[in-house]
Design an enzyme around this catalytic site. Structure first.
Site, PDB file in Angstrom:
ATOM      1  N   ARG A   1      -0.582   4.410  -0.321  1.00 30.94           N
ATOM      2  CA  ARG A   1      -1.470   5.550  -0.152  1.00 30.94           C
ATOM      3  C   ARG A   1      -1.086   6.412   1.053  1.00 30.94           C
ATOM      4  NH1 ARG A   1      -7.033   2.222  -0.341  1.00 30.94           N
ATOM      5  NH2 ARG A   1      -5.695   0.864   0.943  1.00 30.94           N
TER       6      ARG A   1
ATOM      7  N   ASP B   1       0.841  -1.196   0.000  1.00 30.72           N
ATOM      8  CA  ASP B   1       0.000   0.000   0.000  1.00 30.72           C
ATOM      9  C   ASP B   1       0.875   1.245   0.000  1.00 30.72           C
ATOM     10  OD1 ASP B   1      -2.025   1.913   0.433  1.00 30.72           O
ATOM     11  OD2 ASP B   1      -3.174   0.516   1.668  1.00 30.72           O
TER      12      ASP B   1
END
Length: 251
Positions: free
Chosen positions: A175, A173
């Site tokens: 983000r 991830d």
């Protein structure tokens, strides 16, 4: 091209500079009244967008001055839909929704993103207040649309969604929610409830100053096309399986 003075005067009070702990400020624009057809209901949201400025010393006039030369169509900007008395409501919901070109726009069944987007908007309206953050540069958990298409091809060859990202050289991830949290805190000071299935997302937001003790699950639109994808999120990303979409209290 120079924006005329009368136009600058009309827009100046609609732009707020949000200070970041480090780096350039964010220019927050809004609210813009945005009527939305949400299934059989027509709902009016207040819409805001934001943009990272070029320096911490930027003024509103500087933002307007660079606008014709910034080529903003070449990259994404994030925005937020706000409903009700978001600043003052005692109990309010937020959704940090990562952009999903295939699910949100085309209605792809390979994920549950399109369902989560529309369902979150309905949940916020039914609650009476809330905000849906639509976050740019989050496609494919941060790898981008082109890389996501390659990851999809790998999934067709037997990789799961996490394995496919790793095979392309990406972590689980990528983000970041830092800008969204700064905008949230500019719009509301009271605690919020986050609509999500991912407790790690909530924990990361809390560590950066988001005040919340629980979240509301959002499961649905399960089909033969996304069962492995959803199972992988549970097994490898720690998502809570909660088909009744109950509120989950965190310690």
């Amino acid at each position: 091209m120079v924006i005329p003075n009368q136009v600058s005067r009309l827009l100046k009070d609609k732009i707020t500079l949000v200070k970041l702990p480090e780096g350039p400020d964010l220019a927050l624009v809004g609210p813009v009244r945005l009527p939305v057809q949400l299934e059989e209901r027509e709902i009016t949201f207040n819409w805001y967008t934001w943009l990272r400025t070029e320096s911490a010393s930027f003024e509103v006039e500087d933002v307007l001055h660079i606008l014709p030369f910034a080529d903003l169509a070449s990259y994404q900007q994030s925005s937020v839909l706000v409903y009700g008395d978001f600043a003052n409501a005692e109990h309010t919901l937020i959704r940090m929704h990562s952009i999903c070109h295939t699910g949100d726009i085309f209605g792809s069944k390979r994920c549950d993103c399109g369902y989560q987007l529309r369902r979150s908007m309905n949940m916020i309206v039914d609650n009476g207040s809330g905000a849906l953050f639509y976050l740019a540069n989050h496609e494919g958990r941060g790898i981008g649309l082109f890389s996501k298409s390659l990851a999809y091809l790998l999934q067709e060859e037997g990789y799961d969604t996490v394995e496919a990202n790793h095979a392309l050289g990406f972590p689980d991830d990528l983000r970041s929610y830092d800008e969204a949290i700064q905008v949230l805190q500019a719009l509301r000071q009271k605690p919020v409830s986050l609509i999500t299935n991912n407790p790690r997302k909530l924990q990361s937001l809390r560590e950066k100053g988001l005040a919340s003790d629980h979240h509301v699950s959002i499961w649905g639109d399960v089909s033969q096309h996304n069962t492995r994808y959803l199972a992988t999120k549970i097994e490898k990303s720690g998502h809570i399986y909660n088909p009744l979409n109950e509120t989950v209290q965190l310690g």
